[in-house]
Design an enzyme around this catalytic site. Sequence first.
Site, mmCIF file in Angstrom:
data_model
loop_
_atom_site.group_PDB
_atom_site.id
_atom_site.type_symbol
_atom_site.label_atom_id
_atom_site.label_comp_id
_atom_site.label_asym_id
_atom_site.label_seq_id
_atom_site.Cartn_x
_atom_site.Cartn_y
_atom_site.Cartn_z
ATOM 1 N N ASP A 114 30.317 9.317 10.374
ATOM 2 C CA ASP A 114 29.180 8.622 9.778
ATOM 3 C C ASP A 114 27.919 9.030 10.538
ATOM 4 O O ASP A 114 27.849 8.863 11.754
ATOM 5 C CB ASP A 114 29.397 7.112 9.866
ATOM 6 C CG ASP A 114 28.441 6.352 8.966
ATOM 7 O OD1 ASP A 114 27.894 6.947 8.021
ATOM 8 O OD2 ASP A 114 28.229 5.150 9.216
ATOM 9 N N HIS A 121 15.381 4.241 8.096
ATOM 10 C CA HIS A 121 16.427 3.318 8.549
ATOM 11 C C HIS A 121 16.447 3.235 10.072
ATOM 12 O O HIS A 121 16.471 2.139 10.646
ATOM 13 C CB HIS A 121 17.790 3.770 8.023
ATOM 14 C CG HIS A 121 18.949 3.004 8.593
ATOM 15 N ND1 HIS A 121 19.175 1.674 8.323
ATOM 16 C CD2 HIS A 121 19.943 3.392 9.442
ATOM 17 C CE1 HIS A 121 20.269 1.276 8.973
ATOM 18 N NE2 HIS A 121 20.743 2.288 9.666
ATOM 19 N N ARG A 130 14.879 -3.669 19.053
ATOM 20 C CA ARG A 130 14.130 -3.444 20.299
ATOM 21 C C ARG A 130 12.641 -3.499 20.015
ATOM 22 O O ARG A 130 11.922 -2.497 20.158
ATOM 23 C CB ARG A 130 14.492 -2.074 20.899
ATOM 24 C CG ARG A 130 15.958 -1.907 21.308
ATOM 25 C CD ARG A 130 16.264 -0.485 21.779
ATOM 26 N NE ARG A 130 16.076 0.510 20.718
ATOM 27 C CZ ARG A 130 16.996 0.810 19.799
ATOM 28 N NH1 ARG A 130 18.160 0.202 19.804
ATOM 29 N NH2 ARG A 130 16.743 1.714 18.872
ATOM 30 N N GLU A 185 25.831 -1.056 4.042
ATOM 31 C CA GLU A 185 24.980 0.106 4.246
ATOM 32 C C GLU A 185 25.186 1.023 3.052
ATOM 33 O O GLU A 185 26.307 1.503 2.818
ATOM 34 C CB GLU A 185 25.297 0.826 5.565
ATOM 35 C CG GLU A 185 24.985 -0.032 6.787
ATOM 36 C CD GLU A 185 24.925 0.742 8.101
ATOM 37 O OE1 GLU A 185 25.524 1.833 8.198
ATOM 38 O OE2 GLU A 185 24.257 0.237 9.040
ATOM 39 N N GLU A 187 25.188 4.350 1.335
ATOM 40 C CA GLU A 187 25.244 5.718 1.848
ATOM 41 C C GLU A 187 25.803 6.667 0.787
ATOM 42 O O GLU A 187 26.374 6.239 -0.219
ATOM 43 C CB GLU A 187 26.166 5.782 3.076
ATOM 44 C CG GLU A 187 25.796 4.804 4.181
ATOM 45 C CD GLU A 187 26.441 5.134 5.518
ATOM 46 O OE1 GLU A 187 26.969 6.250 5.668
ATOM 47 O OE2 GLU A 187 26.396 4.268 6.406
ATOM 48 N N ASP A 219 29.212 1.321 3.806
ATOM 49 C CA ASP A 219 29.686 1.168 5.190
ATOM 50 C C ASP A 219 29.472 -0.298 5.600
ATOM 51 O O ASP A 219 28.504 -0.631 6.277
ATOM 52 C CB ASP A 219 28.879 2.132 6.065
ATOM 53 C CG ASP A 219 29.198 1.998 7.539
ATOM 54 O OD1 ASP A 219 30.311 1.550 7.869
ATOM 55 O OD2 ASP A 219 28.324 2.336 8.360
ATOM 56 N N ARG A 223 27.111 -7.230 11.773
ATOM 57 C CA ARG A 223 26.031 -6.954 12.733
ATOM 58 C C ARG A 223 26.196 -7.696 14.048
ATOM 59 O O ARG A 223 25.783 -7.192 15.098
ATOM 60 C CB ARG A 223 24.676 -7.316 12.124
ATOM 61 C CG ARG A 223 24.341 -6.583 10.854
ATOM 62 C CD ARG A 223 24.251 -5.085 11.083
ATOM 63 N NE ARG A 223 23.934 -4.395 9.830
ATOM 64 C CZ ARG A 223 23.973 -3.070 9.706
ATOM 65 N NH1 ARG A 223 24.337 -2.307 10.725
ATOM 66 N NH2 ARG A 223 23.683 -2.503 8.560
ATOM 67 N N GLN A 226 28.968 -5.888 15.972
ATOM 68 C CA GLN A 226 28.430 -4.578 16.358
ATOM 69 C C GLN A 226 27.455 -4.691 17.530
ATOM 70 O O GLN A 226 27.497 -3.881 18.470
ATOM 71 C CB GLN A 226 27.733 -3.967 15.133
ATOM 72 C CG GLN A 226 27.227 -2.556 15.326
ATOM 73 C CD GLN A 226 26.419 -2.060 14.115
ATOM 74 O OE1 GLN A 226 26.428 -2.671 13.040
ATOM 75 N NE2 GLN A 226 25.734 -0.943 14.286
ATOM 76 N N LYS A 239 32.449 -2.066 12.321
ATOM 77 C CA LYS A 239 32.491 -1.146 11.167
ATOM 78 C C LYS A 239 33.910 -0.888 10.669
ATOM 79 O O LYS A 239 34.096 -0.563 9.497
ATOM 80 C CB LYS A 239 31.916 0.217 11.582
ATOM 81 C CG LYS A 239 30.505 0.185 12.128
ATOM 82 C CD LYS A 239 29.488 0.189 11.024
ATOM 83 C CE LYS A 239 28.091 0.503 11.551
ATOM 84 N NZ LYS A 239 27.136 0.668 10.446
ATOM 85 N N THR A 243 35.508 0.387 4.698
ATOM 86 C CA THR A 243 34.472 1.260 4.152
ATOM 87 C C THR A 243 34.873 1.521 2.703
ATOM 88 O O THR A 243 35.999 1.940 2.446
ATOM 89 C CB THR A 243 34.421 2.601 4.918
ATOM 90 O OG1 THR A 243 34.218 2.331 6.308
ATOM 91 C CG2 THR A 243 33.311 3.493 4.399
ATOM 92 N N GLU A 344 17.814 -4.679 7.187
ATOM 93 C CA GLU A 344 16.427 -4.240 7.022
ATOM 94 C C GLU A 344 15.704 -5.069 5.965
ATOM 95 O O GLU A 344 14.543 -5.448 6.147
ATOM 96 C CB GLU A 344 16.387 -2.765 6.609
ATOM 97 C CG GLU A 344 16.874 -1.810 7.681
ATOM 98 C CD GLU A 344 17.193 -0.454 7.080
ATOM 99 O OE1 GLU A 344 16.300 0.396 7.006
ATOM 100 O OE2 GLU A 344 18.365 -0.244 6.665
#
Lengths: 398, 398
Positions: A114, A121, A130, A185, A187, A219, A223, A226, A239, A243, A344
């Site tokens: 991946d 993103h 951060r 996610e 993808e 995916d 969170r 993770q 994760k 999937t 997001e």
Amino acid sequence: MIELPVSTLYGPANLPYGVFSAPGDPHRRIGVAIGDQVLDVAPLADSHGAAELVPLLAGPVLNPLLGAGRRAWTELRERLVEWVHGPADVLRPHLLAAADVQLHLPVEVGDYVDFYSSEHHARNVGQIFRPGSEPLSPNWKHLPIGYHGRTGTIVVSGTDIVRPCGQRRGEDGPEFGPSARLDIEAEVGFVVGTGTRMGEAVAVGDVAEHVFGLFLLNDWSARDIQAWESTPLGPFLGKSFATSVSPWVVPLDALEAARVAPPPRDPPLLPYLRDVDDRGLNLELEVALNGHVVSRPPFATMYWTAAQQLAHLTVNGASLRPGDVFASGTVSGPEKEQRGSLLELSWGGTDPIPLLDDATRTFLEDGDEVTITATAPGTGGIRIGLGEVRGRILPARP
Amino acid sequence: MIELPVSTLYGPANLPYGVFSAPGDPHRRIGVAIGDQVLDVAPLADSHGAAELVPLLAGPVLNPLLGAGRRAWTELRERLVEWVHGPADVLRPHLLAAADVQLHLPVEVGDYVDFYSSEHHARNVGQIFRPGSEPLSPNWKHLPIGYHGRTGTIVVSGTDIVRPCGQRRGEDGPEFGPSARLDIEAEVGFVVGTGTRMGEAVAVGDVAEHVFGLFLLNDWSARDIQAWESTPLGPFLGKSFATSVSPWVVPLDALEAARVAPPPRDPPLLPYLRDVDDRGLNLELEVALNGHVVSRPPFATMYWTAAQQLAHLTVNGASLRPGDVFASGTVSGPEKEQRGSLLELSWGGTDPIPLLDDATRTFLEDGDEVTITATAPGTGGIRIGLGEVRGRILPARP
């Protein structure tokens, strides 16, 4: 020629491959989507002068076809185009209504990598996790960041997803329980055809020799799990629980009209990653949550292309096998409504996403259903479809 | 009973499984190591009242046996013990000299997870890479840190390893070239037998129901590539070029006498990780570089056990398949001469390791050969061997 529904996304310009079984028959067969029907390819090839292709179409997965290489792929596609444009009588005995068949995981996946190739993103995630510091790591524009994922939990669209349990950061040390920040996610996954031997690298210009096609990929990501586990070796249980992939593998050959120049690269790249032709793809994704469209991620905005990802993945001599999959990473565009994850879209859970009927979401609730679809320009100005990858969240097991 | 060499590490207390082919015959068969011979198991079972076991022994890999489950493993081991202790005439027609056969990769690996479970190793690496700061990440004592590795580049002992090329940090931005800091990691790999379905977790007390056995593993690592790529998603090309494993899978059943209490756990663990019995293993590893022993890593010092690793790996509902492998991570003891990587032995390349004839090493040079071996206490006070994992470095491809 057979009649096709007006404005079908599965016309003769598409011809994606999948694996299906008919009602009451567990035998898994290779099919091609045409309009709202599925073509049972092997018996058609057998009875219409293409018996040499039949061993590649035996099922129960696409791997024999993948491993046969580009010449075989081209030959089969040329025959399919011929048959589809030919007399309807030839096809008709081998067509089943798509609504009647069951679609299965099309590929036995060897290794699954991946990537993390959308700059939008990566910047969003960096800012959310951060705030105030540089969102991209220093390596990000020099190489396509990636990691290996779990292949045994790759499932086909429609498979229910059990909410995972795990450790997360708590106020007084780690806590255990069902993930409270379950996410998606959106993808695109690339399916490897021709393999390589250990010690060989694939040149950036040779992607079409090794990549057969692509599908959509969700995916699923927990969170909270993770965030707690990922230092220092990256994502793992956040994760690995599931999937999901779409059932139809669209051949690269169907996507020639979708090729676009990727975004300009700055700083310049090391030679092994320099583009030799335009390998961006103008795929338009759409993410729906409980039937309500929450995002339209534009794949054309991806910083790193599949060609660069494959060149990077193999530059250390890592070998490829037919059925390996590498995925783009979350597709997010520059606009808010183009983001490919709820993390997001809800900006880390601080800005709820409006759904229908005054409902909102930050992360997924039990019973929620996510559907990712995509279309692309096909040859002759006719749009083609990549199908859908869909999954519903079941409550965590006690 | 057949005669065995004095002080063999492959006596009746061991009986490890592998896959071999005889000279001039490409057919891959399941073998059991006995003394300095290999027992061709399937024809023996077929002709001596165990025909029901033959399908599990068909080769070309151990996976059918792995998937058959603990009852079948126990039954086969009981028959083997019986045959080995019985008349030599029964065995003799099915024995080949180990020196004459070729050993192959014993398992078709589904998913490969690499853990990071030695506290001494994690502290050493933390101090080398981040001097002055806390060497363990905050999660380290709460869960076994791990990540997925590449399965397609797992190779059997004896396979040459081509020095990988890749990107690394340079003075004026990234540089490309052959890795200049090629390293080893001495590890133990656990081979999964009985699988699980998605959504199921394996309890920490059920490890023996799901793990068939173990082998030695060398997780070749390019430290310069790894250091530049690993933020934020973990190791990728620094590891994916090759992982070597020893050819003999020693069943857990052979290691009952090797069980020891793992180190005390502080802070206390979440319930799903709490030990229910002693699942540490008193394996003594030895690392030789060009024939010179450079380290003797003690597996008994590992902080996290295989039982805890498996419970963690599945607690999110990730399914297992027969042939999945999870590895311990580098085995390093508290003493300098017990470190399982050159990174640690040379303290980041600053303290060269003395070899024979005034030679020294920091990292691997072309032509170097690394051999990792291990032994363990077996039942009846007789030591058993885990065999060896060996590899020689070839120059990078131009």
